[in-house]
Design a protein around this motif. Structure first.
Motif, PDB file in Angstrom:
ATOM      1  N   TYR A 223       0.808  -1.214   0.000  1.00  0.00           N
ATOM      2  CA  TYR A 223       0.000   0.000   0.000  1.00  0.00           C
ATOM      3  C   TYR A 223       0.843   1.266   0.000  1.00  0.00           C
ATOM      4  CZ  TYR A 223      -3.535  -3.448   1.154  1.00  0.00           C
ATOM      5  OH  TYR A 223      -4.339  -4.556   1.130  1.00  0.00           O
ATOM      6  N   GLY A 224       1.882   1.271   0.826  1.00  0.00           N
ATOM      7  CA  GLY A 224       2.722   2.449   0.911  1.00  0.00           C
ATOM      8  C   GLY A 224       3.423   2.781  -0.387  1.00  0.00           C
ATOM      9  N   ASN A 225       3.786   1.755  -1.146  1.00  0.00           N
ATOM     10  CA  ASN A 225       4.505   1.965  -2.397  1.00  0.00           C
ATOM     11  C   ASN A 225       3.596   2.369  -3.556  1.00  0.00           C
ATOM     12  OD1 ASN A 225       6.949   1.228  -1.212  1.00  0.00           O
ATOM     13  ND2 ASN A 225       6.675  -0.931  -1.720  1.00  0.00           N
TER      14      ASN A 225
ATOM     15  N   ASN B 124       0.660   6.269  -6.490  1.00  0.00           N
ATOM     16  CA  ASN B 124       0.618   5.979  -7.929  1.00  0.00           C
ATOM     17  C   ASN B 124      -0.817   5.827  -8.419  1.00  0.00           C
ATOM     18  OD1 ASN B 124       3.402   5.982  -8.062  1.00  0.00           O
ATOM     19  ND2 ASN B 124       3.588   3.763  -7.845  1.00  0.00           N
ATOM     20  N   ARG B 125      -1.614   5.090  -7.644  1.00  0.00           N
ATOM     21  CA  ARG B 125      -3.020   4.901  -8.011  1.00  0.00           C
ATOM     22  C   ARG B 125      -3.759   6.247  -8.018  1.00  0.00           C
ATOM     23  NH1 ARG B 125      -1.997   1.073 -10.268  1.00  0.00           N
ATOM     24  NH2 ARG B 125      -2.457  -1.118  -9.792  1.00  0.00           N
ATOM     25  N   THR B 126      -3.466   7.085  -7.041  1.00  0.00           N
ATOM     26  CA  THR B 126      -4.107   8.395  -6.957  1.00  0.00           C
ATOM     27  C   THR B 126      -3.765   9.253  -8.168  1.00  0.00           C
ATOM     28  OG1 THR B 126      -4.067   8.345  -4.534  1.00  0.00           O
ATOM     29  CG2 THR B 126      -4.291  10.499  -5.574  1.00  0.00           C
TER      30      THR B 126
ATOM     31  N   THR C 108      -4.600  -0.139   9.160  1.00  0.00           N
ATOM     32  CA  THR C 108      -3.823   0.517  10.209  1.00  0.00           C
ATOM     33  C   THR C 108      -3.609   1.987   9.854  1.00  0.00           C
ATOM     34  OG1 THR C 108      -2.645  -1.539  10.687  1.00  0.00           O
ATOM     35  CG2 THR C 108      -1.636   0.504  11.466  1.00  0.00           C
ATOM     36  N   PRO C 109      -3.818   2.903  10.797  1.00  0.00           N
ATOM     37  CA  PRO C 109      -3.586   4.335  10.519  1.00  0.00           C
ATOM     38  C   PRO C 109      -2.185   4.594   9.984  1.00  0.00           C
ATOM     39  CG  PRO C 109      -4.743   4.075  12.591  1.00  0.00           C
ATOM     40  CD  PRO C 109      -4.338   2.687  12.162  1.00  0.00           C
ATOM     41  N   VAL C 110      -2.093   5.504   9.021  1.00  0.00           N
ATOM     42  CA  VAL C 110      -0.825   5.807   8.367  1.00  0.00           C
ATOM     43  C   VAL C 110      -0.304   7.159   8.859  1.00  0.00           C
ATOM     44  CG1 VAL C 110       0.347   6.120   6.158  1.00  0.00           C
ATOM     45  CG2 VAL C 110      -1.612   4.558   6.328  1.00  0.00           C
ATOM     46  N   LYS C 111       0.986   7.218   9.131  1.00  0.00           N
ATOM     47  CA  LYS C 111       1.596   8.470   9.566  1.00  0.00           C
ATOM     48  C   LYS C 111       1.652   9.446   8.406  1.00  0.00           C
ATOM     49  CE  LYS C 111       5.823  10.413  11.578  1.00  0.00           C
ATOM     50  NZ  LYS C 111       7.200  10.126  12.065  1.00  0.00           N
TER      51      LYS C 111
ATOM     52  N   TYR D  91      -5.042   3.249   4.824  1.00  0.00           N
ATOM     53  CA  TYR D  91      -5.055   3.303   3.366  1.00  0.00           C
ATOM     54  C   TYR D  91      -6.453   3.082   2.802  1.00  0.00           C
ATOM     55  CZ  TYR D  91      -0.046   3.852   2.942  1.00  0.00           C
ATOM     56  OH  TYR D  91       1.227   4.371   3.004  1.00  0.00           O
ATOM     57  N   ILE D  92      -7.249   2.261   3.458  1.00  0.00           N
ATOM     58  CA  ILE D  92      -8.641   2.131   3.005  1.00  0.00           C
ATOM     59  C   ILE D  92      -9.365   3.464   3.184  1.00  0.00           C
ATOM     60  CG2 ILE D  92     -10.880   1.181   3.714  1.00  0.00           C
ATOM     61  CD1 ILE D  92      -9.770  -1.533   3.708  1.00  0.00           C
ATOM     62  N   ASP D  93      -9.101   4.154   4.305  1.00  0.00           N
ATOM     63  CA  ASP D  93      -9.687   5.475   4.515  1.00  0.00           C
ATOM     64  C   ASP D  93      -9.249   6.434   3.418  1.00  0.00           C
ATOM     65  OD1 ASP D  93     -10.976   4.774   6.915  1.00  0.00           O
ATOM     66  OD2 ASP D  93      -9.181   5.203   8.086  1.00  0.00           O
ATOM     67  N   ARG D  94      -7.969   6.361   3.065  1.00  0.00           N
ATOM     68  CA  ARG D  94      -7.449   7.248   2.027  1.00  0.00           C
ATOM     69  C   ARG D  94      -8.097   6.962   0.676  1.00  0.00           C
ATOM     70  NH1 ARG D  94      -0.995   8.440   2.995  1.00  0.00           N
ATOM     71  NH2 ARG D  94      -1.174   9.187   5.161  1.00  0.00           N
TER      72      ARG D  94
END
Length: 233
Positions: free
Chosen positions: A105-107, A111-113, A154-157, A174-177
């Motif tokens: 997800y972090g990587n 890119n998807r956005t 998990t919440p992302v910093k 990331y689901i929230d994002r």
């Protein structure tokens, strides 16, 4: 459209997604998760679902495009969309992009956005510049399937070393994002409709929010096609 109308087809699409994903991982040379992130075939079940919705809405099969769907752009020569509906007189009725992310997800979230925003801006600018002449604005859709696991929930910093981020990104996973992304893509009219589906196995899936649910997306899509019925005569 009743919520149960395409329940069987959605379940089949999710099952195909996971089976295709596992096959891609098994045949990947480096055994990494890259094949599961970038592979397009895993979304073919959802392509079949969209095709069925279109046909049930009165669209002839000859007007449904699922391969080599290149549309002219403005910032680039062309873009290959995942699903198109084009009338016999060559009017662009609908264009839909489908994406997925399971792991990494972090990587890949950014890119998807960027892909989602860029594709929409390119299409609408091309439309403004009369690349699709003598027609009303097309219906443009975006479907995202995202894994539901510890990495995505998990919440992302946030990186706020210089400036603070918007409040809605505070403690967002990331689901929230992805939820924020899909809602804002629709709010800013980059896409006519968006859908965000979570899945944790081939039998477990669900909508992240009602206003960006897959059923709502299919309802809007079907209504647009039925409203364009005269274009297919």
């Amino acid at each position: 459209m009743d919520q149960q109308t395409y329940l069987k087809e959605i379940t089949k699409a999710v099952s195909f997604f996971w089976k295709s994903k596992q096959k891609q991982l098994a045949t990947s040379v480096d055994k990494s998760n890259r094949g599961a992130v970038v592979g397009g075939k895993q979304m073919d079940g959802f392509i079949s679902l969209l095709k069925k919705v279109a046909e049930n809405s009165g669209v002839p099969r000859s007007c449904i495009y699922t391969k080599n769907n290149y549309l002219p752009g403005f910032f680039r020569s062309s873009k290959n969309w995942d699903f198109l509906v084009i009338s016999p007189s060559k009017k662009l009725i609908a264009a839909i992009e489908l994406k997925s992310q399971i792991g990494s997800y972090g990587n890949n979230f950014n890119n998807r956005t960027e892909e989602a925003i860029g594709s929409a801006v390119d299409l609408w600018t091309a439309y403004r510049e009369n690349q699709f002449p003598n027609q009303q604005a097309p219906w443009v859709g975006y479907i995202m399937v995202v894994g539901k696991d510890i990495g995505s929930t998990t919440p992302v910093k946030n990186n706020e070393l210089i400036y603070p981020v918007l409040p809605e990104f505070g403690k967002a996973s990331y689901i929230d994002r992805y939820r924020i992304l899909c809602k804002k893509l629709k709010l800013e009219r980059h896409y006519t409709s968006t859908a965000l589906l979570w899945t944790s196995s081939e039998k477990k899936y669900g909508d992240v929010a009602e206003d960006i649910s897959l059923n709502s997306f299919l309802n809007f899509f079907a209504a647009h096609l039925k409203g364009s019925a005269d274009e297919f005569k």
